[in-house]
Design a protein around this motif. Structure first.
Motif, PDB file in Angstrom:
ATOM      1  N   GLY A 144      81.350  17.553  50.361  1.00 32.42           N
ATOM      2  CA  GLY A 144      80.538  16.889  50.953  1.00 32.42           C
ATOM      3  C   GLY A 144      80.268  15.333  49.577  1.00 32.42           C
ATOM      4  N   ARG A 145      79.381  14.812  50.042  1.00 32.79           N
ATOM      5  CA  ARG A 145      78.371  14.157  48.979  1.00 32.79           C
ATOM      6  C   ARG A 145      76.843  14.171  48.893  1.00 32.79           C
ATOM      7  N   ASP A 146      76.440  14.410  50.582  1.00 33.50           N
ATOM      8  CA  ASP A 146      75.351  14.892  50.059  1.00 33.50           C
ATOM      9  C   ASP A 146      74.798  16.343  50.758  1.00 33.50           C
ATOM     10  N   ILE A 147      75.636  17.526  50.816  1.00 29.88           N
ATOM     11  CA  ILE A 147      75.047  18.333  51.233  1.00 29.88           C
ATOM     12  C   ILE A 147      74.230  19.187  50.571  1.00 29.88           C
ATOM     13  N   MET A 206      83.794  14.792  59.385  1.00 29.72           N
ATOM     14  CA  MET A 206      83.713  14.355  59.908  1.00 29.72           C
ATOM     15  C   MET A 206      83.230  12.652  59.923  1.00 29.72           C
ATOM     16  N   TYR A 207      83.057  12.130  58.828  1.00 27.71           N
ATOM     17  CA  TYR A 207      82.761  10.861  58.714  1.00 27.71           C
ATOM     18  C   TYR A 207      84.356   9.274  58.852  1.00 27.71           C
ATOM     19  N   ARG A 208      85.433  10.574  58.241  1.00 26.41           N
ATOM     20  CA  ARG A 208      86.343  10.133  58.555  1.00 26.41           C
ATOM     21  C   ARG A 208      86.496  10.368  60.484  1.00 26.41           C
ATOM     22  N   ALA A 209      86.343  10.347  60.879  1.00 26.85           N
ATOM     23  CA  ALA A 209      86.791  10.569  62.437  1.00 26.85           C
ATOM     24  C   ALA A 209      85.928   9.690  63.336  1.00 26.85           C
ATOM     25  N   MET A 264      87.286   2.757  44.409  1.00 29.06           N
ATOM     26  CA  MET A 264      85.945   2.104  45.839  1.00 29.06           C
ATOM     27  C   MET A 264      85.240   3.555  46.306  1.00 29.06           C
ATOM     28  N   ARG A 265      85.713   4.272  47.055  1.00 31.33           N
ATOM     29  CA  ARG A 265      84.983   4.988  47.402  1.00 31.33           C
ATOM     30  C   ARG A 265      84.019   6.464  46.694  1.00 31.33           C
ATOM     31  N   ASP A 266      84.181   6.038  45.454  1.00 35.87           N
ATOM     32  CA  ASP A 266      82.957   6.797  44.286  1.00 35.87           C
ATOM     33  C   ASP A 266      81.664   5.543  44.535  1.00 35.87           C
ATOM     34  N   LEU A 319      80.905   3.419  46.133  1.00 39.20           N
ATOM     35  CA  LEU A 319      80.532   3.188  47.985  1.00 39.20           C
ATOM     36  C   LEU A 319      79.494   4.042  48.282  1.00 39.20           C
ATOM     37  N   ASP A 320      80.051   5.216  47.909  1.00 39.72           N
ATOM     38  CA  ASP A 320      79.199   6.394  47.956  1.00 39.72           C
ATOM     39  C   ASP A 320      78.387   6.840  47.040  1.00 39.72           C
ATOM     40  N   SER A 321      78.013   6.730  46.318  1.00 34.30           N
ATOM     41  CA  SER A 321      77.372   6.466  45.356  1.00 34.30           C
ATOM     42  C   SER A 321      75.850   5.474  45.165  1.00 34.30           C
ATOM     43  N   THR A 322      76.638   4.130  45.575  1.00 35.28           N
ATOM     44  CA  THR A 322      75.364   3.211  45.574  1.00 35.28           C
ATOM     45  C   THR A 322      74.948   3.242  47.063  1.00 35.28           C
ATOM     46  N   ARG A 323      75.415   3.259  47.755  1.00 37.43           N
ATOM     47  CA  ARG A 323      74.356   2.614  49.051  1.00 37.43           C
ATOM     48  C   ARG A 323      73.046   3.415  49.066  1.00 37.43           C
ATOM     49  N   GLU A 324      72.636   3.122  50.113  1.00 36.05           N
ATOM     50  CA  GLU A 324      71.016   2.960  49.841  1.00 36.05           C
ATOM     51  C   GLU A 324      70.448   4.333  50.293  1.00 36.05           C
ATOM     52  N   VAL A 362      86.468   4.464  55.132  1.00 40.39           N
ATOM     53  CA  VAL A 362      85.818   5.414  55.665  1.00 40.39           C
ATOM     54  C   VAL A 362      84.112   5.551  54.940  1.00 40.39           C
ATOM     55  N   SER A 363      83.953   4.698  53.592  1.00 45.24           N
ATOM     56  CA  SER A 363      82.604   5.157  52.739  1.00 45.24           C
ATOM     57  C   SER A 363      81.470   3.908  53.860  1.00 45.24           C
ATOM     58  N   ASP A 364      82.276   2.543  54.553  1.00 43.40           N
ATOM     59  CA  ASP A 364      82.032   1.727  54.777  1.00 43.40           C
ATOM     60  C   ASP A 364      80.381   2.133  55.910  1.00 43.40           C
ATOM     61  N   VAL A 365      81.635   3.436  56.970  1.00 42.59           N
ATOM     62  CA  VAL A 365      81.418   3.605  58.229  1.00 42.59           C
ATOM     63  C   VAL A 365      79.804   4.955  57.696  1.00 42.59           C
ATOM     64  N   ALA A 366      80.906   5.605  56.496  1.00 46.24           N
ATOM     65  CA  ALA A 366      79.739   6.957  56.139  1.00 46.24           C
ATOM     66  C   ALA A 366      78.328   6.296  55.638  1.00 46.24           C
ATOM     67  N   ALA A 367      77.822   4.415  55.110  1.00 43.05           N
ATOM     68  CA  ALA A 367      77.171   4.067  54.835  1.00 43.05           C
ATOM     69  C   ALA A 367      76.377   3.720  56.112  1.00 43.05           C
ATOM     70  N   ASP A 391      84.422  20.667  56.639  1.00 45.55           N
ATOM     71  CA  ASP A 391      84.577  19.615  55.832  1.00 45.55           C
ATOM     72  C   ASP A 391      83.999  18.382  56.246  1.00 45.55           C
ATOM     73  N   SER A 392      82.318  18.252  55.788  1.00 41.75           N
ATOM     74  CA  SER A 392      81.514  17.022  56.052  1.00 41.75           C
ATOM     75  C   SER A 392      82.360  15.770  56.086  1.00 41.75           C
ATOM     76  N   GLY A 393      83.322  15.595  55.730  1.00 40.34           N
ATOM     77  CA  GLY A 393      84.032  14.499  54.853  1.00 40.34           C
ATOM     78  C   GLY A 393      84.597  14.235  56.668  1.00 40.34           C
ATOM     79  N   VAL A 417      75.273   6.446  61.838  1.00 43.95           N
ATOM     80  CA  VAL A 417      76.152   7.934  61.235  1.00 43.95           C
ATOM     81  C   VAL A 417      75.987   8.524  60.795  1.00 43.95           C
ATOM     82  N   ARG A 418      75.347   8.534  59.606  1.00 42.74           N
ATOM     83  CA  ARG A 418      74.611   9.770  59.447  1.00 42.74           C
ATOM     84  C   ARG A 418      73.304  10.512  59.720  1.00 42.74           C
ATOM     85  N   GLU A 419      72.609   9.760  60.395  1.00 43.41           N
ATOM     86  CA  GLU A 419      71.451  10.492  61.367  1.00 43.41           C
ATOM     87  C   GLU A 419      72.805  11.211  62.583  1.00 43.41           C
TER      88      GLU A 419
HETATM   89  O1   DC Z   1      84.846  14.142  51.247  1.00 45.73           O
HETATM   90  P1   DC Z   1      86.244  13.162  51.632  1.00 45.73           P
HETATM   91  O2   DC Z   1      86.426  12.399  50.798  1.00 45.73           O
HETATM   92  O3   DC Z   1      87.171  13.832  52.855  1.00 45.73           O
HETATM   93  O4   DC Z   1      84.915  12.187  52.687  1.00 45.73           O
HETATM   94  C1   DC Z   1      85.467  11.046  52.747  1.00 45.73           C
HETATM   95  C2   DC Z   1      84.507   9.799  53.266  1.00 45.73           C
HETATM   96  O5   DC Z   1      83.101   9.993  53.664  1.00 45.73           O
HETATM   97  C3   DC Z   1      83.806   9.713  51.434  1.00 45.73           C
HETATM   98  O6   DC Z   1      84.102   8.516  50.562  1.00 45.73           O
HETATM   99  C4   DC Z   1      82.167   9.325  51.971  1.00 45.73           C
HETATM  100  C5   DC Z   1      82.197   9.658  53.310  1.00 45.73           C
HETATM  101  N1   DC Z   1      81.035  11.007  52.976  1.00 45.73           N
HETATM  102  C6   DC Z   1      79.453  11.232  52.967  1.00 45.73           C
HETATM  103  O7   DC Z   1      79.372   9.845  52.673  1.00 45.73           O
HETATM  104  N2   DC Z   1      79.398  11.747  53.080  1.00 45.73           N
HETATM  105  C7   DC Z   1      79.539  13.087  53.181  1.00 45.73           C
HETATM  106  N3   DC Z   1      78.739  14.897  53.125  1.00 45.73           N
HETATM  107  C8   DC Z   1      81.025  13.502  53.370  1.00 45.73           C
HETATM  108  C9   DC Z   1      81.810  12.393  53.224  1.00 45.73           C
END
Ligand code: DC
Length: 226
Positions: free
Chosen positions: A130-133, A37-40, A180-182, A184-189, A100-105, A33-35, A109-111
């Motif tokens: 996840g989002r970018d798997i 990891m961003y949450r932790a 909000m998360r959708d 931020l997650d789909s518009t981040r750089e 979490v979406s701010d931190v995940a951008a 569950d990659s999400g 953190v992503r690297e």
């Molecule tokens: O899957 P989730 O809702 O638990 O993920 C939490 C947040 O983590 C999600 O809003 C965006 C980020 N995320 C990400 O940027 N890339 C991933 N591969 C998984 C999650």
């Protein structure tokens, strides 16, 4: 038997983890569950007052973060450990979902996270959601699913999950958080959420969990046997 990598990406609360977990169980694969990891990481930053807009602070903080997973016998799933501490319950709280979406951008953190996710490729037999798997972490994956569901269905599903732990939660709060998360997650750089070109779109709004799992298992078996 040949082992493959299956990626499950999509918007928040489409049931990605539920599907990925069920597939991994059926195939006897590792589920990640990659999400989580961003949450932790978000949980660590909030707990230690780390300013994620300050690159230096983020780099130093990441040096002190070790993430791992442990099997939870009670729920038959894996829990995330942050420096050995089981933080599975904490990371599902609304305070984390809000940030979490701010931190995940954040690039660093992503690297950090993607590097850890990719170490798993050595052994195949992985289902990761996840989002970018399918686009960034495992672009070579044999089977990529892009999961979607009607927004109203998604709110209802998330509400049913959260209200058990937090009876004060409202559907409106959940709807706002998902939107909000959708956004931020789909518009981040860096590695924004998008469908990989070779991903199969699966709308599960009107499918039962069993129907959905059966369908994807059929696709997976086609790849395994090809
Ligand atoms: O899957 P989730 O809702 O638990 O993920 C939490 C947040 O983590 C999600 O809003 C965006 C980020 N995320 C990400 O940027 N890339 C991933 N591969 C998984 C999650």
């Amino acid at each position: 038997m040949k082992k493959i990598i299956i990626t499950v990406d999509g918007y928040s609360s489409c049931g990605k983890s539920t599907l990925a977990k069920a597939l991994a169980k059926k195939l006897n694969y590792v589920f990640i569950d990659s999400g989580a990891m961003y949450r932790a990481i978000t949980f660590y930053f909030l707990r230690n007052n780390i300013d994620w807009n300050n690159t230096g602070e983020v780099i130093e903080a990441l040096k002190n973060i070790h993430l791992s997973f442990t099997y939870n016998e009670k729920y038959g799933s894996s829990d995330i450990l942050l420096n050995g501490e089981n933080v599975e319950t904490h990371i599902r709280e609304m305070a984390i979902s809000d940030k979490v979406s701010d931190v995940a951008a954040v690039k660093e953190v992503r690297e950090f996270t993607v590097a850890q996710q990719q170490t798993n490729t050595a052994s195949k037999g992985i289902v990761m959601d996840g989002r970018d798997i399918g686009t960034v972490v495992f672009p070579e994956a044999e089977l990529k699913i892009f999961l979607t569901a009607d927004p109203a269905v998604r709110v209802e599903r998330r509400y049913a999950q959260i209200v058990l732990k937090d009876p004060t939660i409202t559907r409106e709060e959940i709807k706002k958080n998902l939107e909000m998360r959708d956004y931020l997650d789909s518009t981040r750089e860096i590695s924004p959420l998008r469908k990989a070109e070779d991903a199969i779109v699966l709308d599960n709004s009107h499918l039962t969990q069993q129907e959905q799992v059966d369908l994807v298992l059929q696709w997976a078996n086609e790849k395994i046997n090809s």
